[in-house]
Design a protein around this motif. Structure first.
Motif, PDB file in Angstrom:
ATOM      1  N   GLY A   1      12.921  14.110  16.156  1.00  0.00           N
ATOM      2  CA  GLY A   1      12.879  12.649  16.102  1.00  0.00           C
ATOM      3  C   GLY A   1      12.633  12.144  14.687  1.00  0.00           C
ATOM      4  O   GLY A   1      13.464  11.401  14.120  1.00  0.00           O
ATOM      5  N   PRO A   2      11.513  12.554  14.058  1.00  0.00           N
ATOM      6  CA  PRO A   2      11.230  12.115  12.689  1.00  0.00           C
ATOM      7  C   PRO A   2      12.341  12.503  11.706  1.00  0.00           C
ATOM      8  O   PRO A   2      12.710  11.698  10.835  1.00  0.00           O
ATOM      9  CB  PRO A   2       9.936  12.847  12.359  1.00  0.00           C
ATOM     10  N   LEU A   3      12.911  13.719  11.868  1.00  0.00           N
ATOM     11  CA  LEU A   3      13.963  14.161  10.947  1.00  0.00           C
ATOM     12  C   LEU A   3      15.185  13.255  11.050  1.00  0.00           C
ATOM     13  O   LEU A   3      15.795  12.893  10.047  1.00  0.00           O
ATOM     14  CB  LEU A   3      14.365  15.607  11.243  1.00  0.00           C
ATOM     15  N   PHE A   4      15.496  12.851  12.279  1.00  0.00           N
ATOM     16  CA  PHE A   4      16.635  11.971  12.486  1.00  0.00           C
ATOM     17  C   PHE A   4      16.420  10.624  11.785  1.00  0.00           C
ATOM     18  O   PHE A   4      17.309  10.101  11.117  1.00  0.00           O
ATOM     19  CB  PHE A   4      16.863  11.763  13.985  1.00  0.00           C
ATOM     20  N   LEU A   5      15.202  10.072  11.906  1.00  0.00           N
ATOM     21  CA  LEU A   5      14.896   8.794  11.268  1.00  0.00           C
ATOM     22  C   LEU A   5      15.035   8.902   9.755  1.00  0.00           C
ATOM     23  O   LEU A   5      15.560   8.012   9.088  1.00  0.00           O
ATOM     24  CB  LEU A   5      13.480   8.348  11.642  1.00  0.00           C
ATOM     25  N   LEU A   6      14.563  10.025   9.206  1.00  0.00           N
ATOM     26  CA  LEU A   6      14.626  10.260   7.768  1.00  0.00           C
ATOM     27  C   LEU A   6      16.084  10.285   7.298  1.00  0.00           C
ATOM     28  O   LEU A   6      16.446   9.688   6.275  1.00  0.00           O
ATOM     29  CB  LEU A   6      13.944  11.605   7.459  1.00  0.00           C
ATOM     30  N   LEU A   7      16.895  10.962   8.082  1.00  0.00           N
ATOM     31  CA  LEU A   7      18.318  11.088   7.756  1.00  0.00           C
ATOM     32  C   LEU A   7      18.976   9.703   7.766  1.00  0.00           C
ATOM     33  O   LEU A   7      19.739   9.349   6.858  1.00  0.00           O
ATOM     34  CB  LEU A   7      18.984  12.000   8.792  1.00  0.00           C
ATOM     35  N   LEU A   8      18.655   8.908   8.779  1.00  0.00           N
ATOM     36  CA  LEU A   8      19.201   7.565   8.918  1.00  0.00           C
ATOM     37  C   LEU A   8      18.847   6.719   7.693  1.00  0.00           C
ATOM     38  O   LEU A   8      19.687   6.001   7.146  1.00  0.00           O
ATOM     39  CB  LEU A   8      18.631   6.932  10.185  1.00  0.00           C
ATOM     40  N   TRP A   9      17.611   6.852   7.260  1.00  0.00           N
ATOM     41  CA  TRP A   9      17.103   6.113   6.108  1.00  0.00           C
ATOM     42  C   TRP A   9      17.912   6.494   4.855  1.00  0.00           C
ATOM     43  O   TRP A   9      18.370   5.635   4.101  1.00  0.00           O
ATOM     44  CB  TRP A   9      15.614   6.439   5.952  1.00  0.00           C
ATOM     45  N   GLN A  10      18.113   7.801   4.648  1.00  0.00           N
ATOM     46  CA  GLN A  10      18.854   8.280   3.477  1.00  0.00           C
ATOM     47  C   GLN A  10      20.289   7.743   3.498  1.00  0.00           C
ATOM     48  O   GLN A  10      20.798   7.277   2.479  1.00  0.00           O
ATOM     49  CB  GLN A  10      18.846   9.820   3.467  1.00  0.00           C
ATOM     50  N   VAL A  11      20.886   7.764   4.690  1.00  0.00           N
ATOM     51  CA  VAL A  11      22.263   7.285   4.824  1.00  0.00           C
ATOM     52  C   VAL A  11      22.337   5.801   4.479  1.00  0.00           C
ATOM     53  O   VAL A  11      23.209   5.354   3.739  1.00  0.00           O
ATOM     54  CB  VAL A  11      22.789   7.552   6.258  1.00  0.00           C
ATOM     55  N   CYS A  12      21.377   5.009   4.984  1.00  0.00           N
ATOM     56  CA  CYS A  12      21.356   3.570   4.719  1.00  0.00           C
ATOM     57  C   CYS A  12      21.206   3.291   3.227  1.00  0.00           C
ATOM     58  O   CYS A  12      21.846   2.393   2.672  1.00  0.00           O
ATOM     59  CB  CYS A  12      20.202   2.906   5.484  1.00  0.00           C
ATOM     60  N   SER A  13      20.340   4.052   2.549  1.00  0.00           N
ATOM     61  CA  SER A  13      20.136   3.865   1.112  1.00  0.00           C
ATOM     62  C   SER A  13      21.388   4.234   0.339  1.00  0.00           C
ATOM     63  O   SER A  13      21.793   3.522  -0.581  1.00  0.00           O
ATOM     64  CB  SER A  13      18.960   4.727   0.637  1.00  0.00           C
ATOM     65  N   ALA A  14      22.014   5.351   0.707  1.00  0.00           N
ATOM     66  CA  ALA A  14      23.189   5.844  -0.022  1.00  0.00           C
ATOM     67  C   ALA A  14      24.365   4.894   0.126  1.00  0.00           C
ATOM     68  O   ALA A  14      25.129   4.683  -0.813  1.00  0.00           O
ATOM     69  CB  ALA A  14      23.555   7.241   0.476  1.00  0.00           C
ATOM     70  N   THR A  15      24.506   4.267   1.294  1.00  0.00           N
ATOM     71  CA  THR A  15      25.639   3.378   1.527  1.00  0.00           C
ATOM     72  C   THR A  15      25.350   1.960   1.046  1.00  0.00           C
ATOM     73  O   THR A  15      26.221   1.096   1.127  1.00  0.00           O
ATOM     74  CB  THR A  15      25.992   3.326   3.018  1.00  0.00           C
ATOM     75  N   GLY A  16      24.131   1.720   0.565  1.00  0.00           N
ATOM     76  CA  GLY A  16      23.796   0.408   0.039  1.00  0.00           C
ATOM     77  C   GLY A  16      23.353  -0.601   1.076  1.00  0.00           C
ATOM     78  O   GLY A  16      23.127  -1.768   0.758  1.00  0.00           O
ATOM     79  N   VAL A  17      23.249  -0.203   2.319  1.00  0.00           N
ATOM     80  CA  VAL A  17      22.751  -1.100   3.365  1.00  0.00           C
ATOM     81  C   VAL A  17      21.303  -1.481   3.048  1.00  0.00           C
ATOM     82  O   VAL A  17      20.853  -2.601   3.287  1.00  0.00           O
ATOM     83  CB  VAL A  17      22.860  -0.439   4.754  1.00  0.00           C
ATOM     84  N   LEU A  18      20.567  -0.515   2.483  1.00  0.00           N
ATOM     85  CA  LEU A  18      19.160  -0.725   2.126  1.00  0.00           C
ATOM     86  C   LEU A  18      19.064  -0.714   0.596  1.00  0.00           C
ATOM     87  O   LEU A  18      19.099   0.349  -0.022  1.00  0.00           O
ATOM     88  CB  LEU A  18      18.316   0.399   2.744  1.00  0.00           C
ATOM     89  N   PRO A  19      18.963  -1.916  -0.051  1.00  0.00           N
ATOM     90  CA  PRO A  19      18.904  -1.934  -1.519  1.00  0.00           C
ATOM     91  C   PRO A  19      17.619  -1.283  -2.054  1.00  0.00           C
ATOM     92  O   PRO A  19      16.576  -1.359  -1.403  1.00  0.00           O
ATOM     93  CB  PRO A  19      18.938  -3.428  -1.854  1.00  0.00           C
ATOM     94  N   SER A  20      17.722  -0.666  -3.248  1.00  0.00           N
ATOM     95  CA  SER A  20      16.600   0.140  -3.746  1.00  0.00           C
ATOM     96  C   SER A  20      15.418  -0.731  -4.191  1.00  0.00           C
ATOM     97  O   SER A  20      14.288  -0.272  -4.228  1.00  0.00           O
ATOM     98  CB  SER A  20      17.068   1.032  -4.899  1.00  0.00           C
ATOM     99  N   ASP A  21      15.639  -2.037  -4.543  1.00  0.00           N
ATOM    100  CA  ASP A  21      14.472  -2.861  -4.929  1.00  0.00           C
ATOM    101  C   ASP A  21      13.689  -3.340  -3.718  1.00  0.00           C
ATOM    102  O   ASP A  21      12.603  -3.892  -3.829  1.00  0.00           O
ATOM    103  CB  ASP A  21      14.912  -4.050  -5.805  1.00  0.00           C
ATOM    104  N   MET A  22      14.273  -3.113  -2.530  1.00  0.00           N
ATOM    105  CA  MET A  22      13.542  -3.444  -1.303  1.00  0.00           C
ATOM    106  C   MET A  22      12.798  -2.196  -0.820  1.00  0.00           C
ATOM    107  O   MET A  22      11.596  -2.239  -0.555  1.00  0.00           O
ATOM    108  CB  MET A  22      14.526  -3.891  -0.234  1.00  0.00           C
ATOM    109  N   LEU A  23      13.515  -1.086  -0.725  1.00  0.00           N
ATOM    110  CA  LEU A  23      12.891   0.175  -0.335  1.00  0.00           C
ATOM    111  C   LEU A  23      13.667   1.313  -0.985  1.00  0.00           C
ATOM    112  O   LEU A  23      14.891   1.387  -0.823  1.00  0.00           O
ATOM    113  CB  LEU A  23      12.917   0.318   1.190  1.00  0.00           C
ATOM    114  N   ALA A  24      12.954   2.159  -1.713  1.00  0.00           N
ATOM    115  CA  ALA A  24      13.602   3.283  -2.397  1.00  0.00           C
ATOM    116  C   ALA A  24      14.103   4.288  -1.367  1.00  0.00           C
ATOM    117  O   ALA A  24      13.604   4.346  -0.248  1.00  0.00           O
ATOM    118  CB  ALA A  24      12.623   3.951  -3.343  1.00  0.00           C
ATOM    119  N   SER A  25      15.101   5.089  -1.779  1.00  0.00           N
ATOM    120  CA  SER A  25      15.662   6.071  -0.842  1.00  0.00           C
ATOM    121  C   SER A  25      14.750   7.294  -0.757  1.00  0.00           C
ATOM    122  O   SER A  25      13.953   7.549  -1.674  1.00  0.00           O
ATOM    123  CB  SER A  25      17.042   6.512  -1.320  1.00  0.00           C
ATOM    124  N   PRO A  26      14.828   8.054   0.334  1.00  0.00           N
ATOM    125  CA  PRO A  26      13.983   9.246   0.472  1.00  0.00           C
ATOM    126  C   PRO A  26      14.118  10.189  -0.717  1.00  0.00           C
ATOM    127  O   PRO A  26      13.132  10.773  -1.165  1.00  0.00           O
ATOM    128  CB  PRO A  26      14.509   9.891   1.753  1.00  0.00           C
TER     129      PRO A  26
END
Lengths: 258, 270
Positions: free
Chosen positions: B28-53
């Motif tokens: 479960g936790p690993l999946f969430l971590l992966l999702l987070w990395q994917v969101c950061s890499a694709t730019g869905v999650l900007p780095s000034d809001m939350l840095a990527s894993p």
């Protein structure tokens, strides 16, 4: 015999020597003004096996608790041996202590494990000495509780419906065990029970408690092991059931017809 | 006769346990971590809001190498331990006093229940006035939070001990001290362990509050400084450290429970 010191359960702390294991004189115990035990007299000679019958709520368990020293809000004189032990209906083993530590609990000094193992061996539970109570079966737990009582080498053993929660087969084995242990130990036993047959198979004397006193008494003059089919025992059984207010099958039949 | 359809009763052991339990729990936790990395890499999650894993991992290893993180952790853990010991001693002592005797209950319980209703975070201004801005108010805050949780659970544990067992102890000839040692305290242990877990959670919470107010070292200090420079990666590293320390503490208590409460005949889940 070993019953040399008596301890009173009432506030006076007079100690006497006696040839009886229990002496109760004009004992009264009331709950909210209602006397459950009302001016009761009872003497149990040393080494006698006494069974106490009575309807539910007649005060037989209260009497046992008084003799055990667990209930002290009493009037009257009660003399019991210093060395006495109780086995309750529920085994009441401390769940956080291994079986052998349960057996030794409360013993003066710090007796070694071998003391507990010997007592457990006696009830056929030597192999479970290192077990947690939660892993014991109902019969095993009850035997552990019995070992815990016997390791105190009591002059008076108080049994409060100890077989009540056991299944029929386990109960028969447990009854035999108690009978054998009593014969080898020679201590006085008071067995509180609601099972008339059990009382007749085990006891020297069967008492019926009613109205706060010992209302009826039967002596069972038969060698052990006894047989429930023995006409003498069957006759006593009918007599006792009658006393307890349970009508014998024939009488019930007649009533139904009428 | 018509044939009856039979089906096999599959043993639990055959159906389950193909994947080890610890591995199952980490998916479960690993999946969430992966999702987070994917969101950061694709730019869905900007780095000034939350840095990527990935960035956070880099920052963390840098902070470990230059020694700032280990030092801050040491300071924070020390604060928690101090608060825990002080609060633990006070809480357990009060619980014993009011749990074991009627007199103690009358004297202690009413006061503790009264103080318990004060939110302990609200005590921060008073603590600063009384103790200044050094270590003392931070440790006091942690101790305060710990005290009440332990008090309540140990007290409830003591009062929850089966009266039948107390009576059995009496009939076996145990004295007052013997009863406390062999019956009451072991019986109160499950409650005490629950209290310990609650108080550990409270201790970390109190640490965060204590350290975000005028601290000059510790994890809270790193956290505050990072806020001034908008370093979301450092903030997340600090939060992860808080979480990891909390998890470690919980693991220690779980291990303690497994060792101390193995006698308990309770349901352990299927």
């Amino acid at each position: 015999m070993a019953t040399d010191l008596h301890r009173q359960v009432n506030p006076l702390t007079k100690e006497t020597t006696d040839d009886a294991a229990v002496r109760v004189d004009s004992l009264t115990r009331s709950f909210d003004g209602r006397a459950v035990i009302d001016n009761l007299e009872l003497t149990i000679p040393q080494g006698e096996f006494v069974a106490l019958l009575g309807r539910s709520g007649c005060g037989k368990s209260t009497l046992l608790r008084v003799l055990a020293g667990l209930d002290r809000e009493i009037n009257g004189e009660v003399l019991v041996p210093r060395r006495k032990a109780v086995a309750f209906q529920a085994p009441r083993l401390m769940p956080w202590k291994k079986v052998w530590r349960n057996v030794l609990l409360g013993l003066p000094g710090s007796p070694g494990r071998e003391v507990a193992e010997k007592a457990l061996e006696e009830v056929g539970l030597g192999h479970r000495s290192d077990a947690w109570p939660k892993t014991l079966s109902g019969g095993e737990a009850q035997r552990a509780s019995l070992a815990r009582a016997l390791v105190r080498e009591p002059d008076l053993l108080l049994l409060d419906e100890p077989f009540g929660a056991l299944d029929a087969l386990t109960r028969i084995t447990a009854q035999r065990l108690v009978s054998d242990l009593w014969q080898s130990r020679g201590c006085a036993v008071l067995l509180v029970t609601h099972d008339v047959e059990e009382a007749l198979l085990l006891a020297d004397r069967v008492l019926v408690m009613d109205g706060g006193v010992i209302a009826h008494e039967v002596r069972v003059d038969r060698d052990r092991p006894r047989d429930i089919a023995d006409p003498y025992i069957a006759d006593l059984r009918t007599q006792l059931l009658d006393r307890l207010g349970v009508e014998a099958p024939e009488a019930a039949e007649v009533e139904k017809v009428a | 006769m018509s044939p009856v359809l039979l089906e096999p009763v599959v043993p639990l052991s055959a159906r389950r346990r193909s994947v080890p339990r610890w591995l199952r729990r980490t998916t479960g936790p690993l999946f969430l971590l992966l999702l987070w990395q994917v969101c950061s890499a694709t730019g869905v999650l900007p780095s000034d809001m939350l840095a990527s894993p990935g960035t956070i991992a880099g920052t963390a290893s840098g902070m470990i190498q230059d020694g700032t993180l280990p030092h801050a952790m040491l300071v924070s853990v020390q604060r928690v331990l101090n608060g825990l010991v002080i609060g633990g001693i006070i809480g357990v002592a009060l619980a014993l006093a009011s749990g074991l005797s009627r007199l103690g209950e009358d004297l202690v319980d009413a006061s503790v229940q009264m103080f318990r209703t004060i939110p302990w975070v609200g005590m921060i201004p008073l603590f600063i006035i009384w103790m200044g801005i050094g270590e003392a108010p931070k440790i006091a805050l942690i101790a305060l939070g710990v005290t009440f949780h332990l008090y309540l659970n140990v007290y409830a544990g003591i009062r929850g001990v089966d009266a039948q067992l107390i009576e059995a102890g009496n009939s076996l000839g145990l004295g007052r001290w013997g009863l406390i040692r062999h019956v009451v305290l072991p019986g109160a242990l499950p409650g005490a362990m629950t209290g310990l877990r609650y108080s550990l959670a409270t201790a970390w919470l109190a640490l965060v509050f204590g350290e975000t107010i005028n601290a000059d070292d510790g994890i809270g200090f790193l956290l505050n400084r990072a806020r001034e420079f908008f370093q979301t990666d450092v903030i997340v590293v600090c939060l992860i450290v808080y979480a990891a320390l909390g998890l470690l503490a919980d693991f220690i208590v779980r291990t303690l429970e497994r060792l101390l409460l193995q006698w308990r005949p309770t349901f352990t889940g299927k």
